[in-house]
Design an enzyme around this catalytic site. Sequence first.
Site, PDB file in Angstrom:
ATOM      1  N   ASP A  33     -36.030  11.459 -18.815  1.00  0.00           N
ATOM      2  CA  ASP A  33     -36.740  12.747 -18.772  1.00  0.00           C
ATOM      3  C   ASP A  33     -36.115  13.601 -17.669  1.00  0.00           C
ATOM      4  OD1 ASP A  33     -38.892  14.820 -18.785  1.00  0.00           O
ATOM      5  OD2 ASP A  33     -39.939  13.336 -20.004  1.00  0.00           O
ATOM      6  N   TYR A 154     -38.440  27.454 -32.440  1.00  0.00           N
ATOM      7  CA  TYR A 154     -38.877  26.047 -32.479  1.00  0.00           C
ATOM      8  C   TYR A 154     -38.729  25.448 -33.880  1.00  0.00           C
ATOM      9  CZ  TYR A 154     -41.860  21.920 -32.027  1.00  0.00           C
ATOM     10  OH  TYR A 154     -42.345  20.632 -32.031  1.00  0.00           O
ATOM     11  N   LYS A 158     -36.140  22.333 -35.447  1.00  0.00           N
ATOM     12  CA  LYS A 158     -36.599  21.120 -36.147  1.00  0.00           C
ATOM     13  C   LYS A 158     -36.070  21.088 -37.581  1.00  0.00           C
ATOM     14  CE  LYS A 158     -39.016  19.586 -32.585  1.00  0.00           C
ATOM     15  NZ  LYS A 158     -38.624  18.394 -31.817  1.00  0.00           N
TER      16      LYS A 158
END
Length: 260
Positions: A33, A154, A158
């Site tokens: 992360d 976004y 995807k």
Amino acid sequence: MPRTYVVTGAASGIGLATAELLAERGGRVIGVDLHDADVNVDLTTAEGRADLVSGVADASGGRIDAIIANAGLALPVAKTAAVNYFGTLATLEGLRPLLADSPAPRAVATASMASLFPPDDALLDAFLAGDEPAAMARASELEAGPPEQGNLIYGTTKRALVRWIRRNAPGPDWAGAGIPLNAIAPGVVETPMTEAYTGTEEARTAILEMVPMPLNGIFQPRDAAYLLAWLTSEENAHLCGQVVFIDGGSDAVMRGDSTW
Ligand SMILES: NC(=O)c1ccc[n+]([C@@H]2O[C@H](COP(=O)([O-])OP(=O)(O)OC[C@H]3O[C@@H](n4cnc5c(N)ncnc54)[C@H](O)[C@@H]3O)[C@@H](O)[C@H]2O)c1
């Protein structure tokens, strides 16, 4: 020997729930992360992507069993394009060589039901051409435009990601190397990412109008973790290029008969 899993986005939400679940089940987890992880890197940068590979190689001793490429952003900003698409591909492609000695190598990415929303075609083309400068330029244009343009970023990341998964999973690098590569496409999950949509009853009602989830509604990250855990388990030997919608039914409602 326990299986070694690499989970990106492991400091929060779905990634954190997955890392916890796999560890509870006896797995060895290498969390990745921006912060609070075993390997702290920024997947939007070339340096961060290189450090991901060297950091995971060091932490694992050079052998892993599964990649869970899950880190992402859902903001209407260009950075979302960098992490969700190019960062995810860098994770999958960069770590794939470390799967070579696993008896049961697996890989999965976290896409979204938002891949069903209409994309921005110019951004989608740049992603699929693998042209990061062009994609970032287009994403910056969308970011600077009215909100409805920024909001396209976004879903387009995807959409491109699931296309890439389906195009590559059956090929020599993945299926040819014995590695099932698949994606999950969650509906609305209660995580820090979706706080604005899930924090009040009013917001939940509004988001469920856009993302219908007749089966049990908005859910917890642990429920997505169960699916990620199965997709990266030894039990999953034959799913190839599948995008598994864990969405309470939004795909079945929105795409109906057109898809099977
Ligand atoms: N929450 C939902 O409803 C939902 C629905 C569909 C898909 N998803 C996807 O699930 C994945 C996880 O999301 P979440 O809901 O757990 O969100 P989250 O915000 O709780 O967790 C995302 C994690 O990714 C990390 N991350 C972001 N940018 C990064 C970068 N540049 N480098 C390294 N790490 C970075 C963040 O630090 C964070 O810890 C994302 O890919 C998201 O798009 C979420």
